[in-house]
Design a protein around this motif. Structure first.
Motif, mmCIF file in Angstrom:
data_model
loop_
_atom_site.group_PDB
_atom_site.id
_atom_site.type_symbol
_atom_site.label_atom_id
_atom_site.label_comp_id
_atom_site.label_asym_id
_atom_site.label_seq_id
_atom_site.Cartn_x
_atom_site.Cartn_y
_atom_site.Cartn_z
ATOM 1 N N ALA A 113 -11.824 -9.912 -1.642
ATOM 2 C CA ALA A 113 -11.614 -8.471 -1.837
ATOM 3 C C ALA A 113 -12.026 -8.052 -3.246
ATOM 4 O O ALA A 113 -12.738 -7.056 -3.427
ATOM 5 N N VAL A 114 -11.604 -8.822 -4.249
ATOM 6 C CA VAL A 114 -11.877 -8.434 -5.635
ATOM 7 C C VAL A 114 -13.368 -8.520 -5.950
ATOM 8 O O VAL A 114 -13.952 -7.589 -6.504
ATOM 9 N N VAL A 115 -13.981 -9.632 -5.558
ATOM 10 C CA VAL A 115 -15.416 -9.790 -5.839
ATOM 11 C C VAL A 115 -16.229 -8.718 -5.105
ATOM 12 O O VAL A 115 -17.137 -8.108 -5.676
ATOM 13 N N SER A 116 -15.874 -8.460 -3.835
ATOM 14 C CA SER A 116 -16.634 -7.480 -3.061
ATOM 15 C C SER A 116 -16.461 -6.066 -3.626
ATOM 16 O O SER A 116 -17.416 -5.288 -3.685
ATOM 17 N N LEU A 117 -15.248 -5.738 -4.038
ATOM 18 C CA LEU A 117 -15.024 -4.412 -4.634
ATOM 19 C C LEU A 117 -15.815 -4.270 -5.925
ATOM 20 O O LEU A 117 -16.412 -3.219 -6.188
ATOM 21 N N ALA A 118 -15.817 -5.336 -6.723
ATOM 22 C CA ALA A 118 -16.540 -5.282 -7.988
ATOM 23 C C ALA A 118 -18.038 -5.150 -7.741
ATOM 24 O O ALA A 118 -18.712 -4.303 -8.338
ATOM 25 N N LEU A 119 -18.548 -5.965 -6.820
ATOM 26 C CA LEU A 119 -19.969 -5.872 -6.473
ATOM 27 C C LEU A 119 -20.278 -4.478 -5.922
ATOM 28 O O LEU A 119 -21.285 -3.858 -6.282
ATOM 29 N N LEU A 152 -22.018 -5.130 -0.378
ATOM 30 C CA LEU A 152 -23.025 -4.102 -0.085
ATOM 31 C C LEU A 152 -22.454 -3.015 0.812
ATOM 32 O O LEU A 152 -22.772 -1.838 0.661
ATOM 33 N N ASN A 153 -21.594 -3.432 1.740
ATOM 34 C CA ASN A 153 -20.951 -2.455 2.615
ATOM 35 C C ASN A 153 -20.049 -1.521 1.797
ATOM 36 O O ASN A 153 -20.100 -0.295 1.921
ATOM 37 N N SER A 154 -19.249 -2.114 0.923
ATOM 38 C CA SER A 154 -18.348 -1.314 0.098
ATOM 39 C C SER A 154 -19.138 -0.397 -0.845
ATOM 40 O O SER A 154 -18.724 0.727 -1.123
ATOM 41 N N SER A 213 -9.054 4.228 -4.156
ATOM 42 C CA SER A 213 -7.863 3.427 -3.859
ATOM 43 C C SER A 213 -7.775 3.114 -2.375
ATOM 44 O O SER A 213 -7.449 1.990 -1.985
ATOM 45 N N ASN A 214 -8.085 4.108 -1.554
ATOM 46 C CA ASN A 214 -8.081 3.858 -0.114
ATOM 47 C C ASN A 214 -9.111 2.801 0.263
ATOM 48 O O ASN A 214 -8.862 1.951 1.115
ATOM 49 N N GLU A 215 -10.263 2.862 -0.392
ATOM 50 C CA GLU A 215 -11.318 1.883 -0.133
ATOM 51 C C GLU A 215 -10.830 0.482 -0.510
ATOM 52 O O GLU A 215 -11.051 -0.487 0.222
ATOM 53 N N ALA A 216 -10.143 0.385 -1.644
ATOM 54 C CA ALA A 216 -9.656 -0.927 -2.099
ATOM 55 C C ALA A 216 -8.659 -1.501 -1.106
ATOM 56 O O ALA A 216 -8.688 -2.692 -0.783
ATOM 57 N N VAL A 217 -7.783 -0.645 -0.604
ATOM 58 C CA VAL A 217 -6.774 -1.109 0.350
ATOM 59 C C VAL A 217 -7.434 -1.478 1.682
ATOM 60 O O VAL A 217 -7.134 -2.510 2.283
ATOM 61 N N ALA A 218 -8.385 -0.649 2.104
ATOM 62 C CA ALA A 218 -9.093 -0.951 3.351
ATOM 63 C C ALA A 218 -9.828 -2.284 3.226
ATOM 64 O O ALA A 218 -9.851 -3.082 4.158
ATOM 65 N N ALA A 243 -1.221 -3.718 -3.960
ATOM 66 C CA ALA A 243 -2.443 -3.005 -4.352
ATOM 67 C C ALA A 243 -2.144 -1.526 -4.594
ATOM 68 O O ALA A 243 -2.581 -0.944 -5.588
ATOM 69 N N TYR A 244 -1.371 -0.910 -3.690
ATOM 70 C CA TYR A 244 -1.003 0.496 -3.863
ATOM 71 C C TYR A 244 -0.285 0.725 -5.187
ATOM 72 O O TYR A 244 -0.565 1.686 -5.913
ATOM 73 N N LEU A 245 0.668 -0.177 -5.482
ATOM 74 C CA LEU A 245 1.424 -0.040 -6.736
ATOM 75 C C LEU A 245 0.494 -0.067 -7.938
ATOM 76 O O LEU A 245 0.571 0.792 -8.829
ATOM 77 N N ILE A 246 -0.400 -1.054 -7.956
ATOM 78 C CA ILE A 246 -1.308 -1.191 -9.097
ATOM 79 C C ILE A 246 -2.203 0.043 -9.221
ATOM 80 O O ILE A 246 -2.391 0.597 -10.307
ATOM 81 N N LEU A 247 -2.742 0.499 -8.078
ATOM 82 C CA LEU A 247 -3.672 1.627 -8.109
ATOM 83 C C LEU A 247 -2.974 2.925 -8.514
ATOM 84 O O LEU A 247 -3.523 3.741 -9.251
ATOM 85 N N THR A 248 -1.734 3.089 -8.036
ATOM 86 C CA THR A 248 -0.979 4.276 -8.433
ATOM 87 C C THR A 248 -0.756 4.277 -9.941
ATOM 88 O O THR A 248 -0.855 5.312 -10.602
ATOM 89 N N LEU A 249 -0.489 3.081 -10.459
ATOM 90 C CA LEU A 249 -0.287 2.953 -11.902
ATOM 91 C C LEU A 249 -1.555 3.336 -12.666
ATOM 92 O O LEU A 249 -1.504 4.075 -13.651
#
Lengths: 245, 224
Positions: free
Chosen positions: B26-32, B97-99, B150-155, B203-209
């Motif tokens: 999740a982290v690597v794909s979001l970063a990419l 690439l999808n993200s 944030s929604n994308e990260a959670v998805a 993840a929600y907690l971190i993103l809200t922060l």
């Protein structure tokens, strides 16, 4: 006779088939304050945007001091830096504090060091009487304060001339005074200014010259006294009579 | 009840390993996705027309086809043209690439919602177009895009589960193995569901922060 700071020669501007400016010529001397008046759609704002090349003219030439800024190959960003512009809607950068708004141009465009930029920005904010609001965001300022920050932001770039596009039109009546006072102070300090405004009190007190535009041309110009008391053209008379009421 | 706790004790270590893999993907794909998506989003709004078209085609391709097909094409299809990727690499690339396609679209709509006056004012103090985009428009757009992002990260945390189909030992992959090992699919999938919920909650907690820390009065709707 000093040489003019700004010389506009037969400037035309069209958007597609719509001709907004149909040959405007105007010469501005250093330290002069010119107030542009005219009905909406007469091309006043377009003329200002032509002068600082935000919307370069389709035809005609403009000189800023000795440089023809409409010549091909001119660095337009550099030209804009030396022409300050203040907008009706303030257009302060929403994500930056008042201080940040003044500093960003100093750091990114004038390439000043952070602490130098900070000191100069504080000086400019003080000039418009807002040093105590330096750390407020635009949303936390009144309309009049926003416009004064916008003036400070333009002054920070050390402009040779300042353009004001209806600077008080978006303000509540009780807030126009503080903005006009800052502009009057600038004029007294010798800043060359072109002001699109319907504040006739300001024009009377501060302007050296009033220029009346209609349908994309300059109809008439003269000292405030001439223009307000003995305008030559019937159209000028009708327009001024209307806005004085 | 005793049996269930017994089972829980047995499967937890493997599920932890799976969790680590899921988080990694999740982290690597979001970063990419961010690295690729940011220029795409900017190009879609400010680039020349031919570039906008090409980028539009990229987005149609990735948003218009199932993620699973994309994954199979990358993992099973690319070797045919001489590109052989490991399972994890294929997962990173496909999800990244999808993200990117989705992140680019969130950024595009955020860029378009920054008022034109911001650009005009930036140009008026002598900034070039790209200077203005970088220093004035993007800092605002990124903040505006944060809720959608944030929604994308959670998805993404949940989308990662498709990678078990190319035998990546993520949380879902471990679940499949454990389900058949202990003949207790329902219990194990329920346990795994709880793992996902906890991950999503964190993840929600971190993103809200993050949203709170980067909030600016007047920019994201709430006044001073």
């Amino acid at each position: 006779m000093t040489s003019p700071i700004l010389r506009i020669e037969d400037v035309h501007k069209s958007y597609g088939s719509l001709q907004v400016l149909k040959g405007v010529s105007l010469t501005v001397q250093p330290r002069e304050v010119v107030v542009l008046v005219g009905p909406s759609g007469s091309g006043k704002s377009t003329l200002l945007r032509c002068i600082n090349l935000l919307n370069p003219p389709t035809k005609g030439r403009i000189w800023l001091e000795d440089q023809e800024i409409t010549a091909p190959g001119v660095n337009q960003d550099r030209v804009r830096q030396s022409i300050g512009m203040v907008f009706q809607e303030f257009n302060l950068f929403t994500h930056l504090t008042a201080l940040g708004n003044v500093m960003i141009g100093l750091v990114k465009v004038r390439k000043m060091r952070k602490h130098e930029a900070h000191d100069l920005a504080m000086f400019e904010l003080e000039r418009v009487g807002l040093a105590d609001r330096a750390h407020y965001y635009p949303a936390q300022l009144s309309g009049g304060q926003k416009q004064r920050v916008a003036i400070a932001r333009a002054l920070g770039m050390d402009p040779h001339i300042m353009l004001f596009d209806e600077p008080t039109s978006a303000l509540d009546p009780e807030l126009t005074g503080e903005v006009l006072a800052v502009m009057q102070k600038l004029a007294a300090e010798g800043m060359t200014m072109i002001v699109v405004s319907h504040e006739m009190g300001f024009a009377r007190q501060v302007a050296n010259r009033v220029v009346f535009m209609e349908d994309g041309v300059v109809v008439e110009e003269g000292t405030p006294q001439q223009m307000f008391e003995q305008p030559v053209h019937e159209r000028t008379r009708a327009f001024l009579r209307n806005i004085m009421q | 009840m005793h049996d269930f706790i017994d089972l829980l004790n047995k499967v937890t270590p493997d599920l932890w390993q799976g969790t680590v893999v899921t988080l990694q993907i999740a982290v690597v794909s979001l970063a990419l996705g961010m690295i690729v998506g940011l220029p795409i989003g900017v190009g879609r709004v400010y680039g020349p027309v031919w570039l906008q078209r090409i980028l539009g085609a990229y987005l149609t391709l990735f948003q218009g086809t199932p993620l699973l097909i994309q994954l199979f094409v990358v993992y099973y299809g690319l070797p045919d043209i001489g590109v052989t990727l490991g399972r994890l690499q294929a997962a990173f690339l496909t999800l990244g690439l999808n993200s990117a396609a989705y992140q680019a679209e969130y950024l595009r709509s955020a860029l378009q919602s920054v008022s034109e006056g911001q650009m005009t004012a930036a140009r008026a103090i002598g900034m070039s177009k790209w200077q203005a985009i970088w220093s004035v428009i993007l800092p605002q757009a990124v903040r505006l895009a944060l809720p959608a992002w944030s929604n994308e990260a959670v998805a993404m945390l949940k989308y990662t589960s498709v990678v078990f189909l190319i035998a990546v030992p993520d949380l879902m992959g471990q679940a499949k193995i454990l389900a058949s090992r202990y003949f207790a699919p329902i219990q194990i999938y329920l346990i795994v569901a709880v793992f996902y919920i906890v991950l999503v909650g964190i993840a929600y907690l971190i993103l809200t922060l993050i949203e709170r820390r980067t909030r600016i009065p007047g920019l994201t709707g709430d006044a001073a």
